[in-house]
Design a protein around this motif. Sequence first.
Motif, PDB file in Angstrom:
ATOM      1  N   ALA A   5      21.323 -48.851  51.975  1.00  0.00           N
ATOM      2  CA  ALA A   5      20.521 -49.852  52.676  1.00  0.00           C
ATOM      3  C   ALA A   5      20.430 -49.469  54.142  1.00  0.00           C
ATOM      4  O   ALA A   5      21.406 -49.003  54.735  1.00  0.00           O
ATOM      5  N   CYS A  21      16.071 -50.025  50.732  1.00  0.00           N
ATOM      6  CA  CYS A  21      17.160 -49.816  49.774  1.00  0.00           C
ATOM      7  C   CYS A  21      16.752 -48.604  48.946  1.00  0.00           C
ATOM      8  O   CYS A  21      15.859 -48.691  48.102  1.00  0.00           O
ATOM      9  N   TRP A  36      18.162 -58.409  47.132  1.00  0.00           N
ATOM     10  CA  TRP A  36      18.674 -58.421  48.495  1.00  0.00           C
ATOM     11  C   TRP A  36      19.480 -59.700  48.700  1.00  0.00           C
ATOM     12  O   TRP A  36      19.023 -60.794  48.342  1.00  0.00           O
ATOM     13  N   ARG A  38      22.266 -61.700  51.653  1.00  0.00           N
ATOM     14  CA  ARG A  38      22.706 -61.701  53.046  1.00  0.00           C
ATOM     15  C   ARG A  38      23.924 -62.601  53.199  1.00  0.00           C
ATOM     16  O   ARG A  38      24.116 -63.549  52.419  1.00  0.00           O
ATOM     17  N   LEU A  81      12.164 -54.483  51.996  1.00  0.00           N
ATOM     18  CA  LEU A  81      12.101 -55.909  52.298  1.00  0.00           C
ATOM     19  C   LEU A  81      11.485 -56.051  53.681  1.00  0.00           C
ATOM     20  O   LEU A  81      12.141 -55.756  54.692  1.00  0.00           O
ATOM     21  N   TYR A  94      22.746 -57.804  55.615  1.00  0.00           N
ATOM     22  CA  TYR A  94      21.908 -57.744  54.415  1.00  0.00           C
ATOM     23  C   TYR A  94      22.355 -56.570  53.550  1.00  0.00           C
ATOM     24  O   TYR A  94      22.553 -55.457  54.053  1.00  0.00           O
ATOM     25  N   CYS A  96      21.796 -54.679  49.461  1.00  0.00           N
ATOM     26  CA  CYS A  96      20.995 -54.643  48.237  1.00  0.00           C
ATOM     27  C   CYS A  96      21.894 -54.326  47.047  1.00  0.00           C
ATOM     28  O   CYS A  96      22.944 -53.694  47.197  1.00  0.00           O
TER      29      CYS A  96
END
Length: 126
Positions: A5, A21, A36, A38, A81, A94, A96
């Motif tokens: 990522a 990613c 994804w 976070r 994203l 964040y 993935c």
Amino acid sequence: VQLQASGGGSVQTGGSLRLSCAAASGFNLEDYAISWFRQAPGKEREGVSCIGSRDDRTRYADSVKGRFTISRDVAENTVYLQMDSLKPEDTAIYSCAADLYTVACMLVPHLPYDAWGQGTQVTVSS
């Protein structure tokens, strides 16, 4: 599968970032749903968006609908994203995750995903 990522950074409110990613060579990301997630300091990890394997069905958390867009680039073997109209509450790490042969992806962080990418920090200042 191995994931990487990237793309995090620091922006002001209203700014944009694009997270990537990417899969290591030898792995076809089309076979995987990519989600994804976070996690902000002191908070639980939450799902942000996901894209299913093969037919690319997408799903978004209510908090990011209309602002974030997930997409898959087959040639690059990467899922992106795109995050627009960022808000301070989007500040988080964040990450993935990949789920093999999953058409209907889910935004559930505590599933046995096949792989996780390392986190990338997103900071949005007011």
